[in-house]
Design an enzyme around this catalytic site. Structure first.
Site, PDB file in Angstrom:
ATOM      1  N   HIS A 154      24.975  42.146  24.682  1.00 30.99           N
ATOM      2  CA  HIS A 154      25.236  43.568  24.981  1.00 30.99           C
ATOM      3  C   HIS A 154      25.442  44.280  23.641  1.00 30.99           C
ATOM      4  CE1 HIS A 154      25.921  43.440  29.327  1.00 30.99           C
ATOM      5  NE2 HIS A 154      26.683  42.386  29.174  1.00 30.99           N
ATOM      6  N   CYS A 167      22.195  39.963  30.342  1.00 31.30           N
ATOM      7  CA  CYS A 167      23.342  39.424  31.079  1.00 31.30           C
ATOM      8  C   CYS A 167      23.107  39.383  32.593  1.00 31.30           C
ATOM      9  CB  CYS A 167      24.587  40.223  30.711  1.00 31.30           C
ATOM     10  SG  CYS A 167      26.085  39.294  31.009  1.00 31.30           S
TER      11      CYS A 167
HETATM   12  N1  GLN Z   1      28.790  39.335  36.365  1.00 31.74           N
HETATM   13  C1  GLN Z   1      28.073  38.487  35.428  1.00 31.74           C
HETATM   14  C2  GLN Z   1      29.010  37.558  34.644  1.00 31.74           C
HETATM   15  O1  GLN Z   1      30.163  37.856  34.514  1.00 31.74           O
HETATM   16  C3  GLN Z   1      27.319  39.346  34.443  1.00 31.74           C
HETATM   17  C4  GLN Z   1      28.257  40.171  33.576  1.00 31.74           C
HETATM   18  C5  GLN Z   1      27.502  41.156  32.698  1.00 31.74           C
HETATM   19  O2  GLN Z   1      26.412  41.601  33.034  1.00 31.74           O
HETATM   20  N2  GLN Z   1      28.158  41.548  31.566  1.00 31.74           N
HETATM   21  O3  GLN Z   1      28.541  36.544  34.135  1.00 31.74           O
END
Ligand code: GLN
Length: 261
Positions: free
Chosen positions: A191, A95
């Site tokens: 995740h 992510c």
């Molecule tokens: N801030 C980034 C987004 O919202 C990554 C979020 C994350 O790592 N879960 O796309």
């Protein structure tokens, strides 16, 4: 192999949401269960770090604020990371770190964070978050996990995806692809953490690291529990999009409304 497998963990304090640390724990345990030793090397902003003897790199996800506090430091390490990626050192980026390994990340305020350019991709934060269970068909089998991102990642022509979305949003909720692969460097929105329920992907990364020492195969492990967890996760309902900043009534107006009841 007598020496420990050295796993560089990028910004464990800042980029570690939704249990991403569990990926590092999975890699360590799957090495130890096979008689190998593992050494986790945290990489923190501003810390002098030599990637030349690293066997595997992991980077987790994080809020926009965590990304902005690490993006500059990561950029400064770009030459080393691009070199070892090109040399075949396996990497798994989740992510937020996945986004920063592309060409750029534009956050919701329009602020641009230049990326490492290892993935030929660009990410733009949207007004809605893509949240929920994600199921992906990939070369490593069906992968399952959880996604929560506002970033929409677009892959350039010729940039290989990790897989195709079977359920969920993936890279952007529109093109049907998820993640990206360059050599042994893998980016994904999975995740969960991803690796405990996706042992095939975990072992792929470990084998990429061990092959550099002439180890061509891994002793099979009893992954029945992991498979069962993956089956349960894959059967969970589809995710949803939520507005980034739903119009919330200020508390004092809400209290006044209550008093008026
Ligand atoms: N801030 C980034 C987004 O919202 C990554 C979020 C994350 O790592 N879960 O796309």
């Amino acid at each position: 192999m007598t020496r420990a497998v050295r796993i560089a963990h990028l910004y464990p304090r800042d980029l570690n949401v939704y249990g991403d640390l569990g990926n590092v724990i999975t890699l360590v345990k799957r090495l130890e269960w096979r008689g190998f030793r593992a050494e986790i090397l945290p990489v923190e902003p501003g810390q002098v770090f030599d990637f030349s003897s690293v066997d595997l790199v992991f980077g987790g996800g994080g809020q926009n604020s965590a990304q902005s506090s690490t993006a500059e430091d990561l950029l400064a390490r770009g030459d080393e990371l691009r070199k070892i990626s090109a040399d075949g050192v396996p990497m798994l980026l989740i992510c937020g770190s996945y986004q920063l390994f592309g060409r750029e990340f534009l956050d919701v305020t329009g602020r641009r964070f230049p990326g490492l350019g290892i993935f030929r991709s660009s990410t733009t934060a949207g007004r809605h978050r893509m949240i929920g269970n994600l199921v992906v068909d990939s070369p490593f089998g069906q992968l399952v996990g959880f996604e929560n991102h506002s970033g929409r990642t677009i892959l350039e022509d010729g940039q290989e995806a990790l897989g195709t979305v079977r359920q969920g949003f993936g890279n952007n909720g529109g093109t049907g692809d998820e993640g990206a692969i360059v050599g042994n460097t893998i980016g994904t929105y999975l995740h969960g953490p991803a690796l405990p329920k996706n042992p095939g992907l975990a072992d792929h990364l470990l084998l990429c690291a061990l092959r550099r020492y002439g180890i061509e195969e891994l002793e099979p492990l009893d992954d029945k529990l992991a498979q069962r967890a993956a089956t349960v996760a894959a059967a969970r309902p589809q995710g949803h999009q939520t507005a980034l900043h739903p119009r919330r009534r200020p508390l004092h107006r809400f209290a006044a409304a209550l008093r008026g009841l």
